[in-house]
Design an enzyme around this catalytic site. Sequence first.
Site, PDB file in Angstrom:
ATOM      1  N   PRO A  17       0.695  -1.087  -0.034  1.00  0.00           N
ATOM      2  CA  PRO A  17       0.030  -0.288  -0.178  1.00  0.00           C
ATOM      3  C   PRO A  17       1.193   0.821  -0.037  1.00  0.00           C
ATOM      4  CG  PRO A  17      -1.277  -1.293   1.523  1.00  0.00           C
ATOM      5  CD  PRO A  17       0.128  -2.286   1.437  1.00  0.00           C
ATOM      6  N   ASN A  18       0.611   1.985  -0.352  1.00  0.00           N
ATOM      7  CA  ASN A  18       0.652   3.466  -1.108  1.00  0.00           C
ATOM      8  C   ASN A  18       2.117   3.628  -1.613  1.00  0.00           C
ATOM      9  OD1 ASN A  18      -1.538   4.911   0.779  1.00  0.00           O
ATOM     10  ND2 ASN A  18      -0.670   3.540   2.228  1.00  0.00           N
ATOM     11  N   ARG A  25       5.105  11.334  -2.425  1.00  0.00           N
ATOM     12  CA  ARG A  25       4.897  11.123  -0.625  1.00  0.00           C
ATOM     13  C   ARG A  25       5.732  10.654   0.176  1.00  0.00           C
ATOM     14  NH1 ARG A  25       4.433   4.722   1.247  1.00  0.00           N
ATOM     15  NH2 ARG A  25       3.828   5.391   3.372  1.00  0.00           N
ATOM     16  N   TYR A  30      10.813   8.953   2.864  1.00  0.00           N
ATOM     17  CA  TYR A  30      11.248   7.586   1.583  1.00  0.00           C
ATOM     18  C   TYR A  30      11.736   8.206   0.483  1.00  0.00           C
ATOM     19  CZ  TYR A  30       6.950   5.960   4.657  1.00  0.00           C
ATOM     20  OH  TYR A  30       6.530   5.560   5.122  1.00  0.00           O
ATOM     21  N   ASN A  82       8.475  -5.356  -0.319  1.00  0.00           N
ATOM     22  CA  ASN A  82       7.977  -4.292   0.998  1.00  0.00           C
ATOM     23  C   ASN A  82       7.104  -4.051   1.114  1.00  0.00           C
ATOM     24  OD1 ASN A  82       7.662  -2.087   2.142  1.00  0.00           O
ATOM     25  ND2 ASN A  82       8.885  -0.690   0.958  1.00  0.00           N
ATOM     26  N   ALA A  85       2.447  -0.368   4.633  1.00  0.00           N
ATOM     27  CA  ALA A  85       2.220  -0.502   6.559  1.00  0.00           C
ATOM     28  C   ALA A  85       1.172  -1.700   7.032  1.00  0.00           C
ATOM     29  CB  ALA A  85       1.183   0.051   6.443  1.00  0.00           C
ATOM     30  N   GLU A 106      12.969  -8.946   3.059  1.00  0.00           N
ATOM     31  CA  GLU A 106      11.524  -7.844   3.635  1.00  0.00           C
ATOM     32  C   GLU A 106      12.563  -6.956   3.493  1.00  0.00           C
ATOM     33  OE1 GLU A 106      11.871  -6.949   7.860  1.00  0.00           O
ATOM     34  OE2 GLU A 106       9.026  -6.187   7.877  1.00  0.00           O
ATOM     35  N   HIS A 108      12.636  -2.282   3.791  1.00  0.00           N
ATOM     36  CA  HIS A 108      12.015  -0.958   3.649  1.00  0.00           C
ATOM     37  C   HIS A 108      13.083   0.089   3.355  1.00  0.00           C
ATOM     38  CE1 HIS A 108       8.525  -3.273   6.038  1.00  0.00           C
ATOM     39  NE2 HIS A 108       9.342  -3.994   6.610  1.00  0.00           N
ATOM     40  N   ARG A 115      11.234   4.805  13.848  1.00  0.00           N
ATOM     41  CA  ARG A 115       9.457   5.757  14.084  1.00  0.00           C
ATOM     42  C   ARG A 115       8.363   5.457  15.052  1.00  0.00           C
ATOM     43  NH1 ARG A 115       8.286   4.862   7.776  1.00  0.00           N
ATOM     44  NH2 ARG A 115       6.838   6.937   8.548  1.00  0.00           N
TER      45      ARG A 115
HETATM   46  C1  DQA Z   1       7.629   0.984   4.601  1.00  0.00           C
HETATM   47  C2  DQA Z   1       7.396   1.270   6.193  1.00  0.00           C
HETATM   48  C3  DQA Z   1       6.135   1.407   6.872  1.00  0.00           C
HETATM   49  O1  DQA Z   1       6.752   1.074   8.002  1.00  0.00           O
HETATM   50  C4  DQA Z   1       5.519   2.005   5.929  1.00  0.00           C
HETATM   51  O2  DQA Z   1       3.749   1.988   6.118  1.00  0.00           O
HETATM   52  C5  DQA Z   1       5.286   2.546   5.023  1.00  0.00           C
HETATM   53  C6  DQA Z   1       6.960   2.015   3.727  1.00  0.00           C
HETATM   54  C7  DQA Z   1       9.020   1.878   3.872  1.00  0.00           C
HETATM   55  O3  DQA Z   1       9.663   0.895   3.086  1.00  0.00           O
HETATM   56  O4  DQA Z   1       9.979   2.297   4.857  1.00  0.00           O
HETATM   57  O5  DQA Z   1       4.081   2.108   4.301  1.00  0.00           O
HETATM   58  O6  DQA Z   1       7.523  -0.007   4.189  1.00  0.00           O
END
Ligand code: DQA
Length: 150
Positions: A17-18, A25, A30, A82, A85, A106, A108, A115
Amino acid sequence: MPPSTPAAPIVFVLNGPNLNLLGSREPEIYGSDTLDDIAGMLEDRARALGLEIDLRQSNHEGHLIDWLHEAQGVEARAVLLNAGALTHTSVALYDAIRAIRTPVIEVHLSNPHQREDFRHKSYVGMAAKATIAGLGAQGYLLALEAAAGF
Ligand code: DQA
């Protein structure tokens, strides 16, 4: 007929998501690379490593789960995941990663441990083979390099 070259091993790069909004964003967290920019970098590095990548993004948990199953079905070398959330909430992703034999790394962009408290728990990380966090887009490249050794 020319001899056929075997297909390059495939690495799935799954984004949750996102992450379609990367670039605009919260760039202070990021970075300014878009997901297309990251895909371009990964494609170049994959070519050099003799790999192929299949990069996808969805805002829907079920798509990510289906794609994890598909990664095993097509015998992908690895999955870079990735989950956005969903990392911090999804027991279903935890189960899906544990249900497949394909190794999952994983990834990020940010370092969730620096955070908010709610980002400190990772269901993905509890099931994944490894985690790379806090190195921005470079984290995807490092994960791909690791996958080349699997
Ligand atoms: C993320 C970290 C997550 O906590 C966040 O919700 C994201 C991006 C990252 O790539 O830093 O959407 O996965």
